[in-house]
Design an enzyme around this catalytic site. Structure first.
Site, PDB file in Angstrom:
ATOM      1  N   PHE A  13      25.337  85.412  20.831  1.00 31.03           N
ATOM      2  CA  PHE A  13      26.762  85.645  21.050  1.00 31.03           C
ATOM      3  C   PHE A  13      27.210  86.996  20.493  1.00 31.03           C
ATOM      4  O   PHE A  13      28.397  87.221  20.265  1.00 31.03           O
ATOM      5  CB  PHE A  13      27.580  84.517  20.434  1.00 31.03           C
TER       6      PHE A  13
ATOM      7  N   THR B   7      28.074  83.450  31.290  1.00 32.95           N
ATOM      8  CA  THR B   7      27.192  83.171  30.161  1.00 32.95           C
ATOM      9  C   THR B   7      26.937  81.672  30.001  1.00 32.95           C
ATOM     10  O   THR B   7      25.802  81.253  29.768  1.00 32.95           O
ATOM     11  CB  THR B   7      27.785  83.735  28.863  1.00 32.95           C
TER      12      THR B   7
ATOM     13  N   CYS C  97      31.335  87.184  20.331  1.00 31.50           N
ATOM     14  CA  CYS C  97      32.079  86.397  21.320  1.00 31.50           C
ATOM     15  C   CYS C  97      33.123  85.498  20.657  1.00 31.50           C
ATOM     16  O   CYS C  97      32.779  84.603  19.878  1.00 31.50           O
ATOM     17  CB  CYS C  97      31.103  85.551  22.127  1.00 31.50           C
TER      18      CYS C  97
END
Length: 473
Positions: free
Chosen positions: A404, A274, A411
């Site tokens: 996220f 990511t 996350c």
């Protein structure tokens, strides 16, 4: 997993066929981008049938915000994530909501992302970035941005997670762990995509057999690292040390070694893919726009001064506000984790009038939700970092920006990723002038995450400007 929504129907792309459903027109190499093209006019919620599996997608920001209500909805696991569980097990990303190890690991690992912990990771991030710059300076050729950002973020997460150097900047070939990990991931992705096809069980067994040695190597390597650390002195300076030696503050429970392996894999996979994608997209858009590049370099020169070799302090990273807006805008257009699934806690009726049960799930497609013109304006497809200036963001639809994820399952490493990405961008733009091939057109590879493909930059050593007055960026 059948996700039939009680027989309710939604808009779908033209060309649906008996048995195969909406398969025609899909691009197996770019399923997300082909879905975005096919669904451009289908509204805030639509469906696709892939053989006997029903996929329901959400693209409208208002409906997505409704599904982000934690009192009504929880994380859902799509077929792709269920398939990934065979590799990452009950890691933070792939665990079911009621997996006891998820709550335990989440509680244990939160201290690993406090300010004090981030301060300890800062010099590791700086050292990895310097190794990459030394490599670039030694060969003087155009750099493959996505490939090199992936090397950088892999080294950073491996060193901070379990104090292991994979030698990405010194080896002519990658460490065997990396291709083995990628092969195991691809096997899981293929199994997830085959889930609805006739004969999926047989095909999955063949994939398992073909990739068993990759999975075994990954497990063996990580299990060896865990065993070695258990036998040594107590060291809680990295994520592995925290998981090995820290009991839950209330229950005293600890993670077992298998789950620790799953958590390490989760951080390696999610933590490097990511962030490398976010850096690559940001650099692509910076290189496309001389005005944005000039503003970014003015900011880094103002904060870091005239020495191109100076490294930002931990406290300085938060001061790069324009770089943060550039990063945010890149993640708006191309969130590197491009979707998440939601399911209701109990049967509920959506604002669209559809009834949704706990066994149903819908996938929020972030690159479409992030382009909802009702929220982002008629120029929603354009790159504009000033969307994230405070006065422009004030009053914006809640939950309209979710790179996220959302809620308690979002996350956990968000601050880690942002700190690393901004640090790297600041050092790069302070140290180098960058230029892209003017004929390059953005080509996006769909791996586990999204990543520019074939994007190169020519780097020229730069003399930072001597800034006498504060610049306004």
């Amino acid at each position: 997993m059948r996700n039939d929504w009680g027989g309710q129907t939604f808009p779908h792309p033209v060309g649906r066929k008996p048995v195969i459903g909406d398969v025609l027109g899909a691009d197996v190499n770019a399923p997300l981008q082909s879905t975005m093209r096919r669904a451009a006019d289908l509204g805030p919620i639509f469906e696709m049938h892939i053989f006997d599996q029903k996929f329901v997608f959400v693209t409208g920001a208002e409906l997505a915000a409704e599904m982000c209500d934690e009192s009504r909805f929880v994380k859902g696991l799509s077929p792709a994530l269920v398939a990934l569980r065979e590799f990452a097990g009950e890691g933070l990303f792939t665990a079911y909501n009621d997996d006891t190890n998820w709550a335990l690991a989440h509680d244990l690992l939160r201290p690993a992302f406090t300010k004090a912990a981030m301060q300890s990771y800062h010099p590791i991030m700086l050292a990895a970035a310097q190794e990459l710059f030394d490599l670039w300076d030694s060969h003087g050729k155009p750099v493959d941005v996505s490939a090199d950002m992936t090397k950088l973020t892999m080294e950073t997460i491996s060193r901070t997670a379990f104090s292991t150097d994979f030698g990405s900047f010194s080896r002519s070939e990658p460490h065997p762990f990396i291709p083995a990990m990628i092969a195991a991931l691809k096997a899981g992705q293929r199994k997830g995509s085959l889930n609805a096809m006739p004969g999926a069980s047989l095909l999955s067994k063949r994939i398992d057999k073909k990739n068993a040695h990759h999975l075994a190597y990954v497990d063996q390597l990580l299990d060896g690292i865990i065993a070695e650390r258990r036998a040594g002195e107590v060291d809680e300076s990295d994520l592995l040390g925290i998981m090995l030696h820290t009991p839950h503050p209330e229950t005293g429970a600890r993670l077992d070694d298998v789950n620790i392996r799953h958590q390490i894999l989760t951080f390696l996979v999610a933590g490097h893919e990511t962030t490398s994608g976010a850096l690559s997209f940001a650099l692509y858009y910076i290189a496309q726009n001389p005005e944005i590049l000039a503003k970014a370099q003015a900011e880094v020169d103002q904060i870091l001064g005239p020495d191109r070799d100076v490294e930002p302090t931990f406290e300085q990273v938060a001061k790069f506000r324009y770089l943060r807006r550039v990063l945010d805008e890149g993640l708006r257009l191309w969130p590197t984790a491009p979707a998440f699934a939601r399911s209701p806690r109990e049967t509920t009726v959506l604002s669209t009038g559809h009834t949704m049960r706990p066994e149903d799930w819908a996938i929020v497609i972030l690159p479409m939700m992030h382009r909802d013109k009702a929220v982002w304006g008629e120029d929603a497809d354009q790159f504009d970092p000033d969307r994230f200036v405070a006065e422009n963001a004030r009053g914006r639809q809640p939950h309209s920006y979710k790179p996220f994820g959302t809620g308690e399952r979002s996350c956990i490493g968000r601050q880690f990723a942002l700190h690393e990405a901004i640090l790297v961008l600041a050092r790069m733009l302070h140290r180098y002038d960058i230029a892209a091939d003017p004929n390059y057109e953005l080509d996006i590879a769909e791996r586990l995450t999204l990543m520019p493909r074939g994007f190169e930059l020519t780097l020229t050593p730069r003399v930072p400007a001597v800034v006498r007055e504060p610049s306004v960026v």
